[in-house]
Design a protein around this motif. Structure first.
Motif, PDB file in Angstrom:
ATOM      1  N   TYR A 197      36.590   5.272  -6.874  1.00 59.29           N
ATOM      2  CA  TYR A 197      35.613   5.959  -6.036  1.00 59.29           C
ATOM      3  C   TYR A 197      35.705   5.430  -4.609  1.00 59.29           C
ATOM      4  O   TYR A 197      36.134   4.295  -4.361  1.00 59.29           O
ATOM      5  CB  TYR A 197      34.192   5.804  -6.582  1.00 59.29           C
ATOM      6  N   LYS A 255      34.482  10.446  -6.437  1.00 61.36           N
ATOM      7  CA  LYS A 255      35.115   9.773  -7.570  1.00 61.36           C
ATOM      8  C   LYS A 255      36.377  10.528  -7.963  1.00 61.36           C
ATOM      9  O   LYS A 255      36.403  11.766  -7.910  1.00 61.36           O
ATOM     10  CB  LYS A 255      34.150   9.725  -8.758  1.00 61.36           C
ATOM     11  N   THR A 276      29.989  10.151  -1.436  1.00 59.57           N
ATOM     12  CA  THR A 276      30.753   9.373  -2.418  1.00 59.57           C
ATOM     13  C   THR A 276      31.629  10.325  -3.212  1.00 59.57           C
ATOM     14  O   THR A 276      31.165  11.370  -3.679  1.00 59.57           O
ATOM     15  CB  THR A 276      29.819   8.610  -3.367  1.00 59.57           C
ATOM     16  N   ARG A 315      32.314  14.654  -9.414  1.00 57.09           N
ATOM     17  CA  ARG A 315      33.144  13.920  -8.469  1.00 57.09           C
ATOM     18  C   ARG A 315      32.438  13.647  -7.140  1.00 57.09           C
ATOM     19  O   ARG A 315      32.472  12.536  -6.629  1.00 57.09           O
ATOM     20  CB  ARG A 315      34.446  14.672  -8.207  1.00 57.09           C
ATOM     21  N   TYR A 359      35.128   7.929 -13.997  1.00 58.68           N
ATOM     22  CA  TYR A 359      36.352   7.889 -13.208  1.00 58.68           C
ATOM     23  C   TYR A 359      36.714   6.442 -12.884  1.00 58.68           C
ATOM     24  O   TYR A 359      35.856   5.567 -12.781  1.00 58.68           O
ATOM     25  CB  TYR A 359      36.184   8.696 -11.913  1.00 58.68           C
TER      26      TYR A 359
END
Length: 574
Positions: free
Chosen positions: A100, A571, A569, A536, A97
């Motif tokens: 982020y 992304k 986290t 993600r 990606y």
């Protein structure tokens, strides 16, 4: 045939013997009378027949053989299957990606925030945004002054890559806040004195830079950065650093030339126990040609560096020559490669570089370059197996004007500056010789588990200072990363720092008192654990100083105890 051979040999033997006997006698005169003339006759010859006469008494007549084939059909239910090629299972490629965001919270009011975005302008150009923030509200036990800190940086970049070249530009800004909270533990300050101290120090920095790389040109690359640094006490510094590389192939040999330009100009807003400000300007220029020689398993780099440094404020210039020689030879392929080197260079110290190494310095540092006369080393590196690699090295380094951090004197009633209570550091310079022995071992246990261990021992020799202030005699660390399964991952970082020395000084109207003090070694354990929900989203937990050790990184500056931080986290793509 055998009888014929025997007769022929006998005839030849008699003939030779008669010849010899005849040759023995002398020839005399003799009369021969012929009675009857010789009339030879030829006897009739009988031809031998090739087919001998049959002498068998019994004759057997051949009888004709008669046979026939009796064919019977066989029933079969076997049907061969069609062949099919075997397929290899392929792992699904990890989705990458362009953006982020990460956010985490912990005890002591710790906050970690990170954001990165890469925007594609076209097929060759990209624009990037990076924001990083790390802060803590403090709360160390037994600390009288505020010990909070935070560090925030914003970076904007634009890069482009075409067939023939690549280039990048960036601009950024940074704000850091630290507190001089390290009051001497044996000093008895009154509440009034403590309340009058404002330990906060703010550092501001802005920078701009560019770099370019040419793929098919003798001009290989170039980069340059300009940075402005300031603080709450009116200190300011401008630093310009640029360098370029030229490469040329002559007779299958690579000749590389590096060119350096380093200019720093600044003014310190304060002088300890003085009223005048301190100005400094240094202009350093250098060139480093080198020849790279490759012969089978031998790699040899022969170079030399020439530097000229101008101290503008004092109208003083110096010329330096440094060796730049390295060599390595693969004796056992990838398993054993000894190497050696003799290198030196001119290192420009700056206010910004000192802040990053020790943020508790006071705003009146003396700035000048360090002359790294030479660093001679020998070592060996290689692999013990396909999964274990090593690197061992020993070296001896000579440095003039090496920068050392030493705690500022306690000024008592002479001054009431916020950094004059023994809670800040100055920089002193000395000529230092360093003997070092280092070793490193990396183990790839499998695809999911990696382990790295390194250790280094130091022995210092100083000319003017009693000790090499705040330099450890031993350092070691262990790093491990383990991918538990597709979802879970973990890791650990352990490090050890050996004993260091500092100086306890008390300024007074007479001679200041000076005592050498020792800072104990310390051991720190850090670890992290994470879980990926999908490509993600993931969550993480980090632990620092897990043994809750109450150690001092710098004199009287205790670190936070056990720290735990958790976050997530994410992304994404726009």
């Amino acid at each position: 045939m055998q009888m014929f051979s025997i007769k022929r040999n006998l005839f030849l033997s008699l003939f030779l013997m008669s010849g010899l006997l005849f040759a023995q006698d002398p020839i005399d005169s003799e009369t021969v009378t012929v009675v009857k003339p010789y009339t030879p006759t030829v006897k009739d010859a009988n031809k031998i027949k090739q087919t001998p006469k049959e002498s068998d008494s019994v004759r057997t007549e051949k009888r004709p053989v008669q046979y026939s084939i009796f064919s019977v059909p066989v029933a079969s239910t076997f049907t061969p299957a069609k062949g099919r090629a075997t397929t290899v299972e392929r792992e699904r490629p990890v989705k990458v990606y362009d953006n982020y965001a990460s956010l985490g919270f912990g005890n002591y009011g710790n906050l970690l925030a990170e954001f990165y975005s890469n925007l594609e302008v076209n097929r060759t150009d990209n624009f990037g945004v990076y924001l990083n923030h790390n802060s803590s509200q403090g709360g160390i036990d037994g600390i009288a002054l505020d010990d909070k800190f935070y560090d925030t940086e914003l970076n904007l970049s634009y890069n482009s890559k075409t067939r023939n070249l690549g280039w990048k530009t960036e601009v950024g800004a940074q704000h850091q806040l630290f507190n001089w909270y390290g009051l001497p533990q044996d000093a008895n300050f009154s509440n009034e004195e403590i309340n009058s101290i404002d330990p906060a120090q703010n550092y501001f920095s802005a920078y701009a830079g560019a770099e370019i790389e040419l793929y098919d040109s003798f001009f290989d690359n170039a980069r340059g950065t300009f940075r402005h640094t300031g603080d709450s006490y009116s200190s300011s510094e401008n630093h310009f650093d640029a360098r370029g590389t030229f490469e040329l192939n002559i007779a299958d040999e690579l000749i590389t030339t590096n060119i350096y330009t380093d200019i720093v100009n600044g003014q310190m807003g304060e002088q300890f126990l003085a009223t005048d400000t301190y100005d400094y300007t240094f202009m350093n220029f250098g060139i480093n040609p080198s020849l790279l020689i490759l012969r089978d398993d031998l790699t040899l780099n022969l170079g030399v560096a020439f530097f000229y440094s101008q101290d503008v404020e004092n109208s003083d210039g110096n010329f330096y020559i440094y060796p730049k020689v390295t060599a390595s030879y693969r004796l056992g392929g990838d398993y054993f490669t000894p190497y050696a080197g003799l290198e030196g260079g001119l290192q420009q110290n700056t206010y910004y570089s000192f802040i990053q190494e020790n943020p508790y310095v006071f705003p009146g540092l003396v700035i000048k370059p360090t002359d790294n006369e030479y660093n001679a080393y020998v070592g060996a590196k290689g692999k013990l197996s396909n999964s274990i690699s090593y690197n061992f090295k020993t070296g001896y380094e000579s440095q003039f004007n090496k920068a050392l951090f030493r705690r500022n004197a306690r000024a008592n009633d002479i001054t009431t500056e916020n950094y004059a209570y023994g809670n800040s550091f100055e920089v002193v310079y000395d000529d230092v010789k360093t003997l070092s022995v280092a070793g490193e071992l990396n183990v790839d246990v499998n695809r999911n588990f990696r382990l790295g261990i390194n250790a280094e021992y130091f022995n210092y020799s100083t000319d003017n200072q009693v000790e090499a202030w705040n330099l450890p005699d031993f350092k070691a660390s262990l790093n491990a990363d383990y991918q538990i399964n597709e979802k879970w991952y973990t890791g650990a970082n352990l490090f050890y720092v050996g004993e260091r020395f500092d100086q306890e000084r008390i300024a007074s109207a007479g001679e200041p008192s000076m005592n050498t003090i020792s800072l104990d070694s310390y051991f720190d354990v850090n670890a992290h654990l994470g879980y990926r929900f999908n490509d993600r989203l993931s969550i993480f937990a980090k632990g620092s100083n897990l043994l809750n050790n109450d150690y001092q990184r710098w004199t009287n500056f205790q670190v936070q105890g056990l720290q735990v931080l958790a976050g997530a986290t994410y992304k994404f793509d726009f």
